[in-house]
Structure formats: structure tokens, C-alpha cells
Design a protein around this motif. Structure first.
Motif, mmCIF file in Angstrom:
data_model
loop_
_atom_site.group_PDB
_atom_site.id
_atom_site.type_symbol
_atom_site.label_atom_id
_atom_site.label_comp_id
_atom_site.label_asym_id
_atom_site.label_seq_id
_atom_site.Cartn_x
_atom_site.Cartn_y
_atom_site.Cartn_z
ATOM 1 N N LEU A 74 7.573 23.407 15.794
ATOM 2 C CA LEU A 74 8.156 23.137 16.228
ATOM 3 C C LEU A 74 8.970 22.491 15.293
ATOM 4 O O LEU A 74 10.062 22.722 15.225
ATOM 5 C CB LEU A 74 8.408 22.489 17.624
ATOM 6 N N GLY A 75 8.875 21.298 14.529
ATOM 7 C CA GLY A 75 9.322 20.449 13.811
ATOM 8 C C GLY A 75 9.735 21.738 12.429
ATOM 9 O O GLY A 75 11.442 21.587 11.988
ATOM 10 N N GLU A 76 8.775 22.795 11.911
ATOM 11 C CA GLU A 76 9.828 23.406 11.414
ATOM 12 C C GLU A 76 11.226 24.280 11.304
ATOM 13 O O GLU A 76 11.974 24.423 11.070
ATOM 14 C CB GLU A 76 8.566 24.512 10.317
ATOM 15 N N TRP A 77 11.388 23.964 12.546
ATOM 16 C CA TRP A 77 11.820 25.680 13.990
ATOM 17 C C TRP A 77 12.754 24.778 13.753
ATOM 18 O O TRP A 77 14.789 24.873 13.333
ATOM 19 C CB TRP A 77 11.732 26.130 14.599
ATOM 20 N N VAL A 78 13.076 22.746 13.996
ATOM 21 C CA VAL A 78 14.788 22.112 13.901
ATOM 22 C C VAL A 78 15.164 21.859 12.884
ATOM 23 O O VAL A 78 15.818 22.440 12.585
ATOM 24 C CB VAL A 78 13.436 21.099 14.836
ATOM 25 N N MET A 79 14.214 22.228 11.717
ATOM 26 C CA MET A 79 14.645 21.530 10.201
ATOM 27 C C MET A 79 15.544 22.816 9.868
ATOM 28 O O MET A 79 16.395 22.870 9.527
ATOM 29 C CB MET A 79 13.399 21.682 9.188
ATOM 30 N N ARG A 80 14.552 23.769 10.266
ATOM 31 C CA ARG A 80 15.643 25.304 9.713
ATOM 32 C C ARG A 80 16.778 25.538 10.438
ATOM 33 O O ARG A 80 17.550 25.677 9.835
ATOM 34 C CB ARG A 80 14.356 26.456 9.542
ATOM 35 N N GLU A 81 16.844 25.395 11.993
ATOM 36 C CA GLU A 81 18.029 25.575 12.033
ATOM 37 C C GLU A 81 18.912 24.950 12.262
ATOM 38 O O GLU A 81 20.289 24.810 12.071
ATOM 39 C CB GLU A 81 17.308 25.589 14.102
ATOM 40 N N PRO A 117 30.243 15.376 1.654
ATOM 41 C CA PRO A 117 30.266 16.464 3.149
ATOM 42 C C PRO A 117 29.489 16.032 3.940
ATOM 43 O O PRO A 117 28.363 14.899 3.894
ATOM 44 C CB PRO A 117 29.226 17.089 2.218
ATOM 45 N N LEU A 118 29.357 16.578 5.377
ATOM 46 C CA LEU A 118 28.634 15.997 5.920
ATOM 47 C C LEU A 118 26.985 16.145 5.988
ATOM 48 O O LEU A 118 26.808 17.012 5.266
ATOM 49 C CB LEU A 118 28.774 16.526 7.268
ATOM 50 N N PHE A 119 26.372 15.629 5.910
ATOM 51 C CA PHE A 119 24.740 15.138 6.325
ATOM 52 C C PHE A 119 24.476 15.697 7.496
ATOM 53 O O PHE A 119 24.459 15.593 8.644
ATOM 54 C CB PHE A 119 24.112 14.207 5.405
ATOM 55 N N ILE A 120 23.050 15.879 7.688
ATOM 56 C CA ILE A 120 22.315 16.691 9.556
ATOM 57 C C ILE A 120 20.998 15.387 8.444
ATOM 58 O O ILE A 120 20.141 15.492 7.505
ATOM 59 C CB ILE A 120 21.703 17.805 9.043
ATOM 60 N N SER A 121 20.323 14.621 9.368
ATOM 61 C CA SER A 121 19.320 13.555 9.819
ATOM 62 C C SER A 121 18.548 14.225 10.539
ATOM 63 O O SER A 121 18.487 15.003 11.566
ATOM 64 C CB SER A 121 19.611 12.364 10.197
ATOM 65 N N ILE A 122 17.288 14.395 9.740
ATOM 66 C CA ILE A 122 16.448 15.704 10.794
ATOM 67 C C ILE A 122 14.312 14.418 10.774
ATOM 68 O O ILE A 122 14.796 13.562 9.666
ATOM 69 C CB ILE A 122 15.790 16.793 9.898
ATOM 70 N N ASN A 123 13.837 14.384 11.482
ATOM 71 C CA ASN A 123 12.984 13.696 12.197
ATOM 72 C C ASN A 123 11.678 14.146 11.784
ATOM 73 O O ASN A 123 11.807 15.408 12.315
ATOM 74 C CB ASN A 123 12.627 13.110 13.159
ATOM 75 N N LEU A 124 10.823 13.627 11.195
ATOM 76 C CA LEU A 124 9.435 13.772 10.701
ATOM 77 C C LEU A 124 8.601 13.401 11.601
ATOM 78 O O LEU A 124 8.578 12.094 11.043
ATOM 79 C CB LEU A 124 8.826 14.215 8.904
ATOM 80 N N SER A 125 7.703 14.049 12.311
ATOM 81 C CA SER A 125 6.738 13.703 12.752
ATOM 82 C C SER A 125 5.506 13.045 12.012
ATOM 83 O O SER A 125 5.365 12.988 10.323
ATOM 84 C CB SER A 125 6.177 15.016 13.877
ATOM 85 N N ILE A 164 12.273 25.830 3.630
ATOM 86 C CA ILE A 164 14.117 26.060 4.051
ATOM 87 C C ILE A 164 14.640 25.765 3.750
ATOM 88 O O ILE A 164 16.456 26.206 3.765
ATOM 89 C CB ILE A 164 13.488 25.239 5.284
ATOM 90 N N LEU A 165 15.008 24.379 2.857
ATOM 91 C CA LEU A 165 16.430 24.796 1.944
ATOM 92 C C LEU A 165 16.444 25.905 1.220
ATOM 93 O O LEU A 165 17.612 26.381 0.963
ATOM 94 C CB LEU A 165 16.158 23.579 0.757
ATOM 95 N N SER A 166 15.766 26.960 0.736
ATOM 96 C CA SER A 166 15.867 27.791 -0.177
ATOM 97 C C SER A 166 16.844 28.718 0.648
ATOM 98 O O SER A 166 17.490 29.675 -0.147
ATOM 99 C CB SER A 166 15.290 28.334 -1.024
#
Length: 831
Positions: free
Chosen positions: A619-626, A643-651, A667-669
Motif C-alpha cells: 500500500l505504501g509503494e502504491w501511495v508513493m508511486r501515485e 516547484p511544488l513538493f509532495i510529502s509522503i508518509n513512510l510507515s 519510483i523516482l525513475s
């Protein structure tokens, strides 16, 4: 006058017979006229002994032998008188007993029995017929015949009664059935002896006593000589030289005896009454007795009482000819008192010279094998470390308790499910050896603080269960739980170190009416997890609502596994705003679940389940990729500087994964987003669990170019001395401090301290949970750079977020057309 070999009598009976026989012998000795103590009487006794031991007639199939001993006693009654007959019976009985393998006590018993029987016959004759006739011209008269008839009858009754009494100790044989058959053959035998005595008395009457005894002695000597000569083989024809010579029977007997004595297994010849007749060395070694000690007893005395009934039943089946042989595993009692397991085989064997029947025992020592089997059985149902019952044995006891409770309806019971708190910390810090010692210590304390009828088991790891039976109500189970908690709160001394531990317990009362043991154990486990979730070191009692929650969580786990495949998850975005000019800086990606049947499910409900089940990783990988793909799309549509940034939570589970760095890099690539516009948020407690590992992981993430943020700062237990070592870009102040800034000055100072700390360490700050204008003003006065909260916007879907971006940047920069990119508002679903 005959006693069967191996006949067994009660000890008190034997003592009584010996005492009465001695008294009768003394009485007869003092009553005997001195004139009768003559050489003829001695010579008659010697002849009687020799004839009775050496010249038995060939036995019939019923074991009949000509009674030379009885004939000599009857003759003494006719020639001398009753007292002389008693003395002669004592001599004959002792002489024949000496020819057999009997102990001194056995010699005394047989001689006394002969004396007592003859004494009874003599005085029966005197009471019935008057004085004995002695040698008179009317020795063949009707009176003499009457005397002999009474004597034969009395002798037969006495002998048959003796056999019947001995038969009462036979194995599985009725007493009086054998009495009739024994009386019949004894009567025939005694009648033959009496008839012979009468003929000899007639000869004595006509020839004279001395002449008759002389002739009898010479005849006996000649008979002995001829018997010895013929038995020595002098008149056997010499075999032809070309023919093989037949081996003597005694050679075969010796070889059989040698094979019997030196057999590797125990062997014994046993009478049907159970008396050992012959035993070999192996059997003596197995039982620890000498041969003499065994022959003085019977196999009943050394058989384990619990196995005696089955052994006697098997022998009874053989004696009744229902089975030819029998085999069983049984226990003997060793001379030293311990049990000896044997494989016991028994069958019938018949004497080749008579019709007597014996039992042959074959005994193989299987004690080592049985001990190994018992150990295997114990190991199969007990925990190897603590020695407590394991899950299988505990479930067996629990099933029995449920069955008893259903039958009676009154027997209450309860199950306690125990789990140690922070046992993994003890194992990891002090080592598995200390951890094992702690488990053993806990097991000992549990056993010592429960009633004998209760069951404590170790299910595995640090989980224990307790079955409390026969309780009056649920309060007793609570008292047991409290007693266990108090007992386990006392520190353990392990290798000179004090170790403290606590337990979380779940209690499942049996009064609910369970049908299956698995159900009550499951409910106790559920209550235990409830106790852990409420703070640990406590107990919880299971109720129906708890079960409903457990079912709900199980269903949620099942639905969650399908939700990723069915694209049921979506992302919402909450803006992060610069407090100085209210410029949009970026978004925090927040996952949401729209269930097709249950509707919207709060992250507070499904995120903990995802953490527990491991579903948080995919689920976390999907959230990060999305989130990265969506932000890269917006960055192209609305270019800005910065530029705008996106914050993503890591469990915590994601952060502990070995392949996290590779997953982020991939995912970055894949998405093509600029790494410095991605900010990964890690909670303060996750970072501080293992500082060295966390520092290394953060540095590797930073090497990818992403930014790092500590989420919920101030709620954990971080040490400020370590904070500067982490490559952190942002501190996020927890909403609990922001929302209460206006309530008291203490929260205001905490927020001020965090902001000053971040600025001194070169970090920026984001205040979470900004909901009122008053909070905004205070944060601006404290020079907080960024804010996030409902005051600016609640989390919105991608369309709402795109609208916010458009409204913010429409007056500054027109949106750029995007080629081969997803249209605004359409989510990119990645399985």
C-alpha cells in the motif's frame, strides 16, 4: 500321602499344618508302646521310603501312581497300631520330600501334612470302628475289611480336601470342580494301597513278621540291583558298526537345559498355580532376584498390580484351551522396587513322562524401549524449554472441560491468554539465553501460583495459556489474573541481572457456552490483544462486542488485500502553505479507502490493520508511486520556482525494509519527478528505535536527492543530542501542541522551542492542525514558516487539489499544455 509338586498354600495354613503335625507327632510318640519301637518298624519305614520314591508305577493319563507310601502306612496300621502308623507316615513323608527339590520349610510341611492326615485317619477309625484290629487270625475278616474301607475313605477325603484347598489358589479354576475328580482317583489309589497292605498282612499272619520283612528286604534289594543293571544298558544289544548310534536321552536333556539356562531372554517353567519351577539366568538378571529367591515365590508376587488382572485373564484363556499362546506387554517389580517393562509370552507345555501341565514363560526386557516411547509421548505434548504442556495437550484438556461443563451445566471454567510485554526488547538486548531463562522462570511462577487441578501451557514464543476449572463465577478468574500479574511484576534474577517484565492477559469465561476449544482460545487471544492495545500490563475480559470487532478486522484485512487489485484506494491532498505570504508550497498525500459496500473507511481504522498484517508495504509503494506521478503532472501543468513538493508518509515497517532505497529509486525513475520535490515523512519514534540504523537509512535516502521530514515532532522521545546527526530538512510540529497553544502558555513555549531549534539546525518548520485565525497569528509571531490544517483547506481529491493550484497560480503563470500525460483529475492507478 501325595502332594503335587509346586502346590501353593497360604502362609498361615502352612504354619498351622506344621504346628498341628508336630503336636500330633509328639502325642503319638508318647502314646506308642515301647515294645512297638522295634527293628521291624524301622525296616518297614525304610522299605516304604525306598519303594515310594523308586517304584512308582507308570502314570496313566490322569497321573495315577501306585501308592507305596500309603500301602506301607496301611500295613503299619494292621501290623502294629495307629501311633506306629503316624510315626511311619512322618518318616515316609520326610524321606520322599528329601528326594524332591524342596526347602527345609517344605520338608517340614510335607512331613507334617502326612502325619496330620494319618493321625486324622487313625482317630477316625477308632471313633467309628473301635480299636485297630492288629495282626490276628481274623486279619482277613469282615471287621478288618470295614476298618480298611473306613481308612481308605478317610484318607481319600483328607487328600482330596488338601488338593482342593491348593486348587483355590490356582489361576482361574473353580475349587470344587476339581475336588470330585481328585477324590475319585485318590480313592482308587488308596484302595489299591489298602488292598496290597491287606495281602501283605495276611502273609505276615501266616509266615510271621520277621520272615516277611526279610523276604521283602531281599526282594527289594534284588529289584534295586536289576533296575540299576538294566538302566546301565548291560542287556542292550550292541548296535551295528555301520549304523549311527542313537544319542542318550539324558544328552538331549542336558543340551536343552544348557540352552534354557543361557538363553538371551528370560525363560521360566511355571506351575499352573503360578509357582516358579525353573528359571534361567536372564530372568534372574531382569528381575534382580537369585534363582533360589525366585523359586521360593511365584510370578504373582513380582507382577505389577495394575497388570496382574490382564495376565491372569490371558493365562486363564490358555488353560481353557481357547488360545494356544498369549503375548502382552506388562510390568514386573524389580527386587530394588522399580518397574521393569517386559514383552511376556506364555504357552502350555506337557511333561513327557506324565500328564502334568505347566506354563512356559518367555520374558524379553523392553524397559529401554518403553522409556523411549514414554519420552517421545511426553515430548509430543510438552514444551521442550519449560516442560509445560504444549498447545496439543492444552487443547485436549480444554475439550474435556467443555464436555464436562456441557454435561453438568454447573462446572464453570475460564481460559487466560498471556503474552509478555516487550519480550522482543529483552531478547534483542540481553540475548536469547537470558530470554529463555526468563521464559523458564515465568513458567515456574505460573505453576507455583495455580491450583493443582488447573493447567498452564506454553503455546510458543512468549505466549502462555491457563485453564482454570471448577470456579464459582468469573470473579475467580479475575482474581487469578491479578495474582499472576502481581507475581510476575517481581523482578527475575538472571545471570546476576534484574529483569523486569509485565504481561497482557485476555480472559475468556467458559460460561458463554462454547462448543469448540478453538473458539474459546481465539476469544481469549482477542481479549489479550485488546489489553495490549489499551496500554499493556493489564487484563481484559472477552465480550461479544470484542468478537464483533475481531470479525470486523478480519473482514477488513480480507477486503484490503482485494482493494489494491480493484483500485478502491485513492489519494487526497492537503495543502501546505507559507505563513508569511500564504503561497502554496506543496501537498501532503493522504490515502483514503472507498469500500464498494461499506463506503468510506477512515484511515484510523484500516492503517493499523495494514501495519499489523504487512499490507502497509504494497500500500505504501502504491501511495508513493501515485503521489509522485500526480505531482509530476502538476509540476508540468503549473511550473513555478520553487516547484511544488509532495510529502509522503513512510510507515515503520516500510522504513525497516531492506529494499526501501531501491523501491524509492525505482519510483523516482518511473515517474520522472525531480527527487528534491519529494519529501518523505518519518515519525519521531521510528527514527529513535535504532539510531545507528536509522541514521544510515536516512543518509541513503538523502543520497537519492529526496528531502526528509520528521513527522509529529515533540510527541516521541528523541534526544536533542542526536537530532543534529540526522540529515533532516523539516520538523513538523504535532497538531496536539498547535491546537492547544491558546489554552495555556506551556504549549506555546513548546512550539516556540521547536521553531527555534529547527532554525538553529537549519531546518524549516511545518505546523500541523492549524484551524483558527488566532492560531495562525500566534504562529506568525513565532516566525513559523509553513502551516497545514483545516484553516487553509481540508484534504481534497486530485481534482480539488488541481483547482487549488489553478486558483493560486492562474494570476501568476498560465498552465502549460501537457503531452502524453493524464488529464487533470484522472488518477493513475498502479497495481
Amino acid at each position: 500321602m501325595e502332594i503335587a509338586e509346586g502346590q501353593r498354600f497360604p502362609q498361615k495354613f502352612v504354619q498351622t499344618v506344621v504346628a498341628l503335625g508336630a503336636a500330633a507327632l509328639l502325642f503319638s510318640l508318647f502314646s506308642l508302646p515301647v515294645a512297638h519301637l522295634s527293628f521291624p518298624l524301622v525296616l518297614l519305614a525304610l522299605l516304604g521310603i525306598q519303594l515310594s520314591t523308586r517304584f512308582d508305577a507308570a502314570p496313566t493319563k490322569y497321573g495315577f501312581r501306585f501308592p507305596f507310601a500309603a500301602a506301607s502306612v496301611f500295613l503299619s496300621m494292621l501290623v502294629f497300631d495307629g501311633e506306629a502308623a503316624v510315626l511311619l507316615a512322618a518318616a515316609v513323608g520326610l524321606g520322599t520330600s528329601l528326594m524332591e527339590s524342596r526347602s527345609a520349610y517344605g520338608h517340614a510341611f510335607k512331613s507334617a501334612l502326612c502325619v496330620l492326615t494319618t493321625f486324622v485317619v487313625v482317630w477316625t477309625l477308632r471313633l467309628v470302628s473301635g480299636p485297630l484290629p492288629g495282626i490276628t487270625p481274623q486279619v482277613g475278616s469282615l471287621a478288618t475289611l470295614n476298618v480298611l474301607g473306613v481308612a481308605v475313605l478317610a484318607q481319600s477325603l483328607a487328600g482330596a480336601s488338601t488338593v482342593a484347598l491348593g486348587g483355590s489358589y490356582r489361576i482361574d479354576q473353580p475349587v470344587w470342580r476339581n475336588w470330585g475328580k481328585s477324590f475319585f482317583w485318590k480313592y482308587l489309589s488308596n484302595f489299591a494301597g489298602a488292598s496290597a497292605a491287606l495281602l501283605l498282612a495276611v502273609m505276615v499272619n501266616y509266615v510271621g513278621l520277621n520272615a516277611s520283612l526279610t523276604v521283602g528286604s531281599v526282594a527289594a534289594l534284588l529289584a534295586f540291583g536289576f533296575r540299576s543293571y538294566f538302566s546301565g544298558g548291560k542287556f542292550l544289544a550292541a548296535p551295528a558298526p555301520t549304523e549311527p548310534r542313537e544319542k542318550p536321552a539324558n544328552d538331549t536333556s542336558d543340551r536343552f537345559r544348557s540352552a534354557f539356562d543361557y538363553a538371551a531372554i528370560g525363560m521360566a517353567l511355571v506351575s499352573t498355580e503360578g509357582r516358579w519351577l525353573q528359571v534361567n539366568r536372564s530372568l534372574c538378571h531382569i528381575l534382580g532376584f537369585t534363582e533360589k529367591e525366585l523359586l521360593a515365590t511365584d510370578f504373582l508376587a513380582v507382577t505389577h498390580p495394575d497388570d496382574l488382572g490382564a495376565a491372569l485373564s490371558n493365562i486363564g484363556q490358555i488353560l481353557k484351551n481357547k488360545v494356544p499362546t498369549s503375548q502382552m506387554e506388562k510390568r514386573y517389580i524389580h527386587k530394588l522396587g522399580h518397574e521393569v517393562w517386559v514383552l511376556w509370552s506364555v504357552s502350555l507345555v506337557r511333561d513327557q513322562h506324565s500328564t502334568s501341565v505347566h506354563l512356559i514363560f518367555q520374558v524379553q526386557d523392553i524397559t529401554d524401549r518403553k522409556l523411549a516411547e514414554q519420552q517421545l509421548h511426553h515430548d509430543a505434548f510438552h514444551d521442550a524449554l519449560t516442560g509445560l504442556p504444549n498447545r496439543a495437550l492444552f487443547m485436549d484438556h480444554l475439550k474435556l472441560s467443555i464436555a464436562r461443563s456441557k454435561r453438568s451445566g454447573k462446572q464453570l471454567f475460564a481460559v487466560l491468554y498471556l503474552d509478555l510485554d516487550r519480550f522482543k526488547v529483552i531478547n534483542d538486548s540481553l540475548g536469547h539465553t537470558i530470554g529463555d531463562q526468563l521464559l523458564v522462570g515465568i513458567a515456574d511462577r505460573l505453576k507455583n501460583n495455580l491450583r493443582p487441578g488447573d493447567t498452564v501451557a506454553r503455546l510458543g514464543g512468549d505466549e502462555f495459556t491457563v485453564l482454570i476449572e471448577d470456579i464459582a463465577d468469573e470473579k475467580e478468574s479475575i482474581q487469578v489474573a491479578e495474582r499472576i500479574q502481581n507475581e510476575l511484576s517481581v523482578p527475575f534474577m538472571l545471570n546476576g541481572r534484574e529483569v523486569f517484565t509485565t504481561v497482557s492477559m485476555g480472559i475468556a469465561p467458559g460460561s458463554t457456552g462454547y462448543e469448540r476449544a478453538e473458539d474459546i482460545l481465539r476469544d481469549a487471544d482477542t481479549a489479550m490483544y485488546r489489553a495490549k492495545s489499551l496500554g499493556k500490563a493489564r487484563y481484559e475480559i472477552f465480550d461479544k462486542a470484542m468478537h464483533a470487532r475481531a470479525i470486523n478486522l478480519l473482514q477488513m484485512e480480507t477486503d484490503m488485500r482485494r482493494a489494491l487489485e480493484r483500485n478502491e484506494f485513492m489519494l487526497h491532498y492537503q495543502p501546505i502553505v507559507a505563513l508569511e505570504d500564504f503561497r502554496l508550497r506543496g501537498f501532503e498525500a493522504l490515502v483514503r479507502w472507498q469500500h464498494p459496500e461499506r463506503g468510506f473507511i477512515s484511515p484510523m481504522d484500516f492503517i493499523p490493520v495494514a501495519e499489523e498484517t504487512g499490507m502497509i508495504i504494497p500500500l505504501g509503494e502504491w501511495v508513493m508511486r501515485e503521489a509522485c506521478q500526480q505531482m509530476q503532472h502538476w509540476q508540468k501543468m503549473f511550473p513555478s520556482d520553487p516547484p511544488l513538493f509532495i510529502s509522503i508518509n513512510l510507515s515503520s515497517k516500510q522504513f525497516s525494509q531492506n529494499d526501501l532505497i531501491k523501491a524509492v529509486a525505482d519510483i523516482l525513475s518511473e515517474t520522472g519527478i525531480a527527487p528534491h520535490t519529494v519529501k518523505l515523512e518519518i515519525t519521531e519514534s521510528v527514527v529513535m528505535e535504532n539510531i545507528e540504523t536509522a541514521t544510515e537509512m536516512l543518509q541513503e535516502l538523502r543520497a537519492l536527492g529526496v528531502q526528509l521530514s520528521i513527522d509529529d515532532f515533540g510527541t516521541g522521545y528523541s534526544s536533542l543530542s542526536y537530532l543534529h546527526r540526522f540529515p533532516i530538512d523539516t520538523l513538523k510540529i504535532d497538531r496536539s501542541f498547535v491546537t492547544r497553544m491558546t489554552e495555556n502558555n506551556e504549549n506555546m513555549e513548546i512550539v516556540r522551542t521547536i521553531i527555534v531549534l529547527a532554525q538553529n539546525l537549519g531546518m524549516d518548520v511545518v505546523a500541523e492542525g492549524v484551524e483558527t485565525n488566532e492560531q495562525l497569528v500566534l504562529l506568525q509571531k513565532l516566525h513559523c514558516e509553513n502551516g497545514q490544517g483545516y484553516f487553509f483547506s481540508k484534504p481534497v481529491n486530485s481534482d480539488g487539489a488541481e483547482k487549488i493550484i489553478g486558483e493560486t497560480y492562474s494570476s501568476l503563470v498560465p498552465p502549460m499544455p501537457i503531452v502524453n500525460s493524464p488529464p487533470p483529475g484522472k488518477r493513475v492507478m498502479v497495481g
